[in-house]
Design a protein around this motif. Sequence first.
Motif, short mmCIF file in Angstrom:
data_model
loop_
_atom_site.label_atom_id
_atom_site.label_comp_id
_atom_site.label_asym_id
_atom_site.label_seq_id
_atom_site.Cartn_x
_atom_site.Cartn_y
_atom_site.Cartn_z
N CYS A 84 0.79 -1.26 -6.46
CA CYS A 84 -0.76 -0.96 -6.41
C CYS A 84 -1.17 -2.50 -6.80
CB CYS A 84 -1.10 0.11 -7.39
SG CYS A 84 -0.37 1.57 -6.82
N THR B 105 -8.30 0.35 -8.38
CA THR B 105 -6.78 0.12 -8.06
C THR B 105 -5.96 -0.54 -9.24
OG1 THR B 105 -6.90 0.20 -5.88
CG2 THR B 105 -4.78 -0.34 -6.48
N ARG C 250 0.83 -1.21 0.00
CA ARG C 250 0.00 -0.03 0.05
C ARG C 250 0.89 1.21 0.01
NH1 ARG C 250 -3.91 2.66 4.43
NH2 ARG C 250 -5.05 3.84 2.96
N TYR D 260 -0.95 -4.64 -3.89
CA TYR D 260 -1.96 -4.29 -2.61
C TYR D 260 -3.31 -4.82 -3.00
CZ TYR D 260 -4.48 -1.64 0.34
OH TYR D 260 -5.51 -1.01 1.37
N CYS E 89 2.30 1.91 -3.54
CA CYS E 89 1.31 2.29 -4.06
C CYS E 89 0.99 3.62 -3.94
CB CYS E 89 0.01 1.50 -4.08
SG CYS E 89 -1.43 1.84 -5.19
N GLN E 90 0.93 4.32 -2.77
CA GLN E 90 0.98 5.65 -2.55
C GLN E 90 1.98 6.32 -2.94
OE1 GLN E 90 0.31 5.00 1.71
NE2 GLN E 90 -1.96 5.28 1.62
N ALA F 234 -3.39 1.04 -12.15
CA ALA F 234 -2.15 0.51 -12.46
C ALA F 234 -1.92 -0.11 -13.95
CB ALA F 234 -1.71 -0.80 -11.34
#
Length: 165
Positions: A47, A70, A36, A50, A39-40, A74
């Motif tokens: 991502c 999400t 996560r 996650y 991803c952030q 991606a």
Amino acid sequence: LCRIQCIAGGSGSCLGMAYALQKNPNTAEEAQRLFRRGCQLGAANACTNYAASIWAHEYSDEQLACVRRTFEKACEAKEPFACGMVGRIMLEDTYQPQFADARKYLETACNEVSGFPCRVLAKHLESGKLGEYQPSTIRTLLAQACAAGDADAWGEPATASETFR
């Protein structure tokens, strides 16, 4: 060092740590947090991982919608596994599978990104869920997936389905 780099904003460090931690069931939750965080910080592969970690367990309709968004984001970054996962979500929807839309999505992703979406398309064409196709299409899609680096498509599998574990 990786942990410090992850905290400092290194998405690759977060992703690397998450990969290492996900192998052990005792650290799977920490791996999910690191995916996560990665991803952030902008790592498309983080991502994807996650979202997959959420989809692999029990989830609410709201969580599934978030998982799909999400994966879609991606995929926009050309992350092949995410593109294939969008198609899978569309096809495996227990309420209302979106066969025509999923075929179109996977065909587009296969042509634009290649790799895993080609293998997903082959599997679901083979299953008969996506309508008619030329028999040679399956072999072509698997070869395209393999050429783009999808190691599970390598070799001469008898069916596309057997490339999924």
